[in-house]
Design a protein around this motif. Structure first.
Motif, PDB file in Angstrom:
ATOM      1  N   LYS A 159      61.534  88.500  81.161  1.00 20.09           N
ATOM      2  CA  LYS A 159      62.551  88.314  82.138  1.00 20.09           C
ATOM      3  C   LYS A 159      62.008  87.520  83.657  1.00 20.09           C
ATOM      4  CE  LYS A 159      61.618  92.998  84.104  1.00 20.09           C
ATOM      5  NZ  LYS A 159      62.404  94.113  84.262  1.00 20.09           N
ATOM      6  N   GLY A 160      62.676  86.972  84.365  1.00 20.96           N
ATOM      7  CA  GLY A 160      62.215  86.225  85.491  1.00 20.96           C
ATOM      8  C   GLY A 160      61.329  85.146  85.181  1.00 20.96           C
ATOM      9  N   TRP A 161      60.391  85.012  85.741  1.00 16.92           N
ATOM     10  CA  TRP A 161      59.251  83.962  85.690  1.00 16.92           C
ATOM     11  C   TRP A 161      58.999  83.626  84.387  1.00 16.92           C
ATOM     12  CZ3 TRP A 161      59.247  80.133  88.889  1.00 16.92           C
ATOM     13  CH2 TRP A 161      59.506  80.360  90.214  1.00 16.92           C
ATOM     14  N   ARG A 162      58.563  85.032  83.652  1.00 23.20           N
ATOM     15  CA  ARG A 162      58.069  84.700  82.050  1.00 23.20           C
ATOM     16  C   ARG A 162      59.346  84.055  81.352  1.00 23.20           C
ATOM     17  NH1 ARG A 162      53.852  87.705  80.702  1.00 23.20           N
ATOM     18  NH2 ARG A 162      54.866  87.990  78.523  1.00 23.20           N
ATOM     19  N   MET A 163      60.528  84.564  81.493  1.00 19.61           N
ATOM     20  CA  MET A 163      61.796  83.986  80.572  1.00 19.61           C
ATOM     21  C   MET A 163      61.765  82.201  80.916  1.00 19.61           C
ATOM     22  SD  MET A 163      64.315  84.151  78.710  1.00 19.61           S
ATOM     23  CE  MET A 163      64.739  85.847  78.791  1.00 19.61           C
ATOM     24  N   LEU A 164      61.298  81.859  82.430  1.00 15.28           N
ATOM     25  CA  LEU A 164      61.659  80.570  82.834  1.00 15.28           C
ATOM     26  C   LEU A 164      60.420  79.809  82.050  1.00 15.28           C
ATOM     27  CD1 LEU A 164      62.932  78.437  84.821  1.00 15.28           C
ATOM     28  CD2 LEU A 164      61.356  79.194  86.572  1.00 15.28           C
ATOM     29  N   TRP A 165      59.273  80.391  82.142  1.00 17.81           N
ATOM     30  CA  TRP A 165      58.126  79.697  81.789  1.00 17.81           C
ATOM     31  C   TRP A 165      57.925  79.572  80.285  1.00 17.81           C
ATOM     32  CZ3 TRP A 165      55.078  76.551  84.336  1.00 17.81           C
ATOM     33  CH2 TRP A 165      53.492  76.175  83.690  1.00 17.81           C
ATOM     34  N   TYR A 166      58.490  80.625  79.482  1.00 22.37           N
ATOM     35  CA  TYR A 166      58.127  80.593  78.057  1.00 22.37           C
ATOM     36  C   TYR A 166      59.236  80.362  77.280  1.00 22.37           C
ATOM     37  CZ  TYR A 166      53.505  82.577  79.172  1.00 22.37           C
ATOM     38  OH  TYR A 166      52.202  82.896  79.600  1.00 22.37           O
ATOM     39  N   VAL A 167      60.402  80.265  77.830  1.00 17.43           N
ATOM     40  CA  VAL A 167      61.536  80.083  76.962  1.00 17.43           C
ATOM     41  C   VAL A 167      62.401  78.996  77.490  1.00 17.43           C
ATOM     42  CG1 VAL A 167      63.823  81.229  76.300  1.00 17.43           C
ATOM     43  CG2 VAL A 167      61.699  82.480  76.712  1.00 17.43           C
ATOM     44  N   VAL A 168      62.654  78.876  78.967  1.00 14.49           N
ATOM     45  CA  VAL A 168      63.668  77.857  79.307  1.00 14.49           C
ATOM     46  C   VAL A 168      62.924  76.558  79.477  1.00 14.49           C
ATOM     47  CG1 VAL A 168      65.236  77.307  81.488  1.00 14.49           C
ATOM     48  CG2 VAL A 168      65.055  79.660  80.655  1.00 14.49           C
ATOM     49  N   LEU A 169      61.836  76.539  80.257  1.00 13.81           N
ATOM     50  CA  LEU A 169      61.291  75.386  80.621  1.00 13.81           C
ATOM     51  C   LEU A 169      60.909  74.384  79.240  1.00 13.81           C
ATOM     52  CD1 LEU A 169      58.780  75.887  83.568  1.00 13.81           C
ATOM     53  CD2 LEU A 169      61.002  74.764  83.540  1.00 13.81           C
ATOM     54  N   PRO A 170      60.312  75.052  78.264  1.00 14.90           N
ATOM     55  CA  PRO A 170      59.985  74.393  77.057  1.00 14.90           C
ATOM     56  C   PRO A 170      61.039  73.530  76.624  1.00 14.90           C
ATOM     57  CG  PRO A 170      58.775  76.307  77.021  1.00 14.90           C
ATOM     58  CD  PRO A 170      59.851  76.481  78.404  1.00 14.90           C
ATOM     59  N   GLN A 171      62.309  74.205  76.736  1.00 11.40           N
ATOM     60  CA  GLN A 171      63.775  73.471  76.216  1.00 11.40           C
ATOM     61  C   GLN A 171      64.043  72.380  77.230  1.00 11.40           C
ATOM     62  OE1 GLN A 171      66.440  76.240  74.046  1.00 11.40           O
ATOM     63  NE2 GLN A 171      65.279  77.724  74.801  1.00 11.40           N
ATOM     64  N   LEU A 172      63.652  72.321  78.418  1.00 13.85           N
ATOM     65  CA  LEU A 172      63.919  71.446  79.390  1.00 13.85           C
ATOM     66  C   LEU A 172      62.997  70.099  79.477  1.00 13.85           C
ATOM     67  CD1 LEU A 172      65.194  73.794  82.482  1.00 13.85           C
ATOM     68  CD2 LEU A 172      66.315  72.511  80.927  1.00 13.85           C
ATOM     69  N   ARG A 173      61.935  70.074  78.437  1.00 13.66           N
ATOM     70  CA  ARG A 173      60.873  69.119  78.470  1.00 13.66           C
ATOM     71  C   ARG A 173      61.588  67.951  78.719  1.00 13.66           C
ATOM     72  NH1 ARG A 173      56.484  69.690  74.186  1.00 13.66           N
ATOM     73  NH2 ARG A 173      55.763  67.374  75.419  1.00 13.66           N
ATOM     74  N   PRO A 174      62.569  67.466  77.978  1.00 12.85           N
ATOM     75  CA  PRO A 174      63.400  65.835  77.964  1.00 12.85           C
ATOM     76  C   PRO A 174      63.746  65.921  79.260  1.00 12.85           C
ATOM     77  CG  PRO A 174      64.051  67.200  75.771  1.00 12.85           C
ATOM     78  CD  PRO A 174      63.253  68.237  76.633  1.00 12.85           C
ATOM     79  N   ALA A 175      64.600  66.655  79.798  1.00  7.13           N
ATOM     80  CA  ALA A 175      65.128  66.525  81.168  1.00  7.13           C
ATOM     81  C   ALA A 175      63.757  66.240  82.091  1.00  7.13           C
ATOM     82  CB  ALA A 175      65.964  67.716  81.750  1.00  7.13           C
ATOM     83  N   THR A 176      62.808  67.220  82.067  1.00  2.97           N
ATOM     84  CA  THR A 176      61.778  66.662  83.271  1.00  2.97           C
ATOM     85  C   THR A 176      61.083  65.816  82.666  1.00  2.97           C
ATOM     86  OG1 THR A 176      61.276  69.198  82.860  1.00  2.97           O
ATOM     87  CG2 THR A 176      59.451  68.041  83.696  1.00  2.97           C
ATOM     88  N   PHE A 177      60.889  65.206  81.532  1.00  4.32           N
ATOM     89  CA  PHE A 177      60.360  63.700  81.481  1.00  4.32           C
ATOM     90  C   PHE A 177      61.218  62.535  82.252  1.00  4.32           C
ATOM     91  CE2 PHE A 177      60.203  59.716  78.979  1.00  4.32           C
ATOM     92  CZ  PHE A 177      58.863  59.590  78.698  1.00  4.32           C
ATOM     93  N   ILE A 178      62.484  62.730  81.848  1.00  8.13           N
ATOM     94  CA  ILE A 178      63.461  61.858  82.339  1.00  8.13           C
ATOM     95  C   ILE A 178      63.214  61.830  84.110  1.00  8.13           C
ATOM     96  CG2 ILE A 178      65.829  60.964  82.588  1.00  8.13           C
ATOM     97  CD1 ILE A 178      66.235  61.932  79.695  1.00  8.13           C
ATOM     98  N   ALA A 179      63.297  63.020  84.386  1.00  5.48           N
ATOM     99  CA  ALA A 179      63.180  63.247  85.957  1.00  5.48           C
ATOM    100  C   ALA A 179      61.929  62.756  86.394  1.00  5.48           C
ATOM    101  CB  ALA A 179      63.248  64.679  86.318  1.00  5.48           C
ATOM    102  N   VAL A 180      60.727  62.973  85.923  1.00  4.76           N
ATOM    103  CA  VAL A 180      59.642  62.368  86.469  1.00  4.76           C
ATOM    104  C   VAL A 180      59.475  60.851  86.396  1.00  4.76           C
ATOM    105  CG1 VAL A 180      57.086  62.159  86.038  1.00  4.76           C
ATOM    106  CG2 VAL A 180      58.326  64.521  85.754  1.00  4.76           C
ATOM    107  N   VAL A 181      59.942  60.170  85.228  1.00  2.00           N
ATOM    108  CA  VAL A 181      59.841  58.669  85.149  1.00  2.00           C
ATOM    109  C   VAL A 181      60.832  58.215  86.290  1.00  2.00           C
ATOM    110  CG1 VAL A 181      60.826  56.914  83.623  1.00  2.00           C
ATOM    111  CG2 VAL A 181      59.494  58.867  82.638  1.00  2.00           C
ATOM    112  N   VAL A 182      62.106  58.530  86.289  1.00  2.86           N
ATOM    113  CA  VAL A 182      62.933  58.099  87.421  1.00  2.86           C
ATOM    114  C   VAL A 182      62.362  58.166  88.721  1.00  2.86           C
ATOM    115  CG1 VAL A 182      65.395  58.036  88.301  1.00  2.86           C
ATOM    116  CG2 VAL A 182      64.994  58.278  85.877  1.00  2.86           C
ATOM    117  N   THR A 183      61.924  59.480  89.040  1.00  2.00           N
ATOM    118  CA  THR A 183      61.327  59.784  90.356  1.00  2.00           C
ATOM    119  C   THR A 183      60.166  58.747  90.542  1.00  2.00           C
ATOM    120  OG1 THR A 183      61.989  62.118  90.357  1.00  2.00           O
ATOM    121  CG2 THR A 183      60.240  61.279  91.952  1.00  2.00           C
ATOM    122  N   VAL A 184      59.211  58.512  89.696  1.00  5.21           N
ATOM    123  CA  VAL A 184      58.196  57.694  89.718  1.00  5.21           C
ATOM    124  C   VAL A 184      58.502  56.357  90.049  1.00  5.21           C
ATOM    125  CG1 VAL A 184      56.088  56.719  88.772  1.00  5.21           C
ATOM    126  CG2 VAL A 184      56.298  59.137  88.434  1.00  5.21           C
TER     127      VAL A 184
END
Length: 328
Positions: A229-254
């Protein structure tokens, strides 16, 4: 198709046998043609022009007045303090602009809730993305104004005392003068970057909201059963599934940080004293503006910017290829 064609497919026409392979190219060829003419060709022309000294004029017989100088324009860049200031500001843009990615994620996590009025909140956070960069620059120009802007009004409320003179006019006596952010060589660049972050955070937020809608509910439920729960849920469960969104966000921002131009042009025009210049605006100022007409030198600046962007884009494309290859 005749009976013979059905029994012997090799007798069928080449187009019929390869129509599935040809169909995508029929739609791609017009777009690729425009891309080649308006993007690829100008890139090579700009690189070629960077080896010349040219003021954009032609002789009466139609021949160019350009003079071959080889790598002289690049040698001049090495000793040009304005170029190094512009490059330093581009690096500053790149570093600080990356704050848009975690900020967009935090806002998306906040908005990804089912509470009353959330649609209104989403609309308010989405608003900066739909307005023009020029409008954003004008808004923040007024915002930073020390006389009638929000910064000036807050400063007067905190550090100034209102008095009335003998004519009945209200005046302010301040213990210290209000900061003029856009007129300060030390803070103007930070003020422009803050203005640019406003719509960029909104864009990253949209990407993450889309990604959060695709998060697997069964994995979240399994994480809860395991006590996450909390940060552990975000770090181990949610963020791995958000890798495509993170990749696009970083590319567009750069890319957005490296090609920053609109905000500088609207808010400071590279000033004060060239302290807010970036490579894109310095290229424009050198080659195209009323103070320029040094097309070869401006093309050299554009080539350096292109090579910097090429390094980042090539790296991101390589990462994308590796992810696709590993996902097969």
């Amino acid at each position: 198709m005749s009976v013979m064609d059905e029994t012997h497919p090799e007798n069928a026409g080449w187009l019929k046998r390869n129509k599935l392979a040809i169909a995508p190219w029929i739609f791609l060829i017009p777009a690729l043609g425009f891309f080649a003419v308006y993007v690829v060709l100008p890139i090579f022309e700009s690189i070629w022009l960077s080896f010349y000294e040219w003021n954009g004029l032609y002789r009466p017989d139609g021949t160019s007045t350009a003079t071959w100088v080889g790598f002289d324009n690049y040698a001049k860049l090495w000793g040009d303090p304005k170029f190094w200031i512009s490059l330093k500001n581009n690096v500053l843009w790149l570093v600080l602009f990356m704050l848009a990615v975690p900020a967009g994620l935090l806002i998306a996590l906040f908005l990804n809730q089912t509470v009353i009025g959330m649609r209104l909140y989403k609309s308010l956070f989405f608003f900066p993305f739909v307005i023009s960069q020029v409008v954003v620059g004008l808004i923040f120009g007024w915002f930073y104004n020390p006389d009638f802007g929000v910064v000036g009004s807050v400063w007067k409320a905190l550090f100034c005392e209102e008095t009335v003179n003998i004519l009945g006019n209200a005046t302010f006596r301040c213990t210290r003068s209000a900061p003029d952010i856009l007129s300060s060589p030390e803070f103007a660049t930070y003020g422009i970057i803050a203005a640019g972050l406003w719509p960029q955070i909104a864009y990253c937020m949209i990407l993450y909201l889309t990604g959060l809608n695709n998060v697997a509910a069964d994995q979240v439920e399994a994480g809860r059963l395991d006590g996450a729960k909390g940060w552990r849920m975000l770090w181990y469960v949610v963020l791995p599934q958000l890798r495509p969104a993170t990749f696009i966000a970083v590319v567009v921002t750069v890319i957005g940080a490296l090609r920053s131009f609109d905000m500088i042009a609207i808010m400071t025009q590279g000033g004060p004293f060239g302290s807010t210049n970036v490579l894109a605006y310095y290229m424009y100022e050198t080659a195209i503006s009323e103070y320029g007409e040094r097309y070869g030198y401006g093309s050299a600046i554009a080539t350096v910017l292109f090579l910097i962007m090429l390094v980042y884009i090539s790296y991101f494309l390589w990462r994308m290829y590796q992810d696709e290859k590993g996902g097969r």
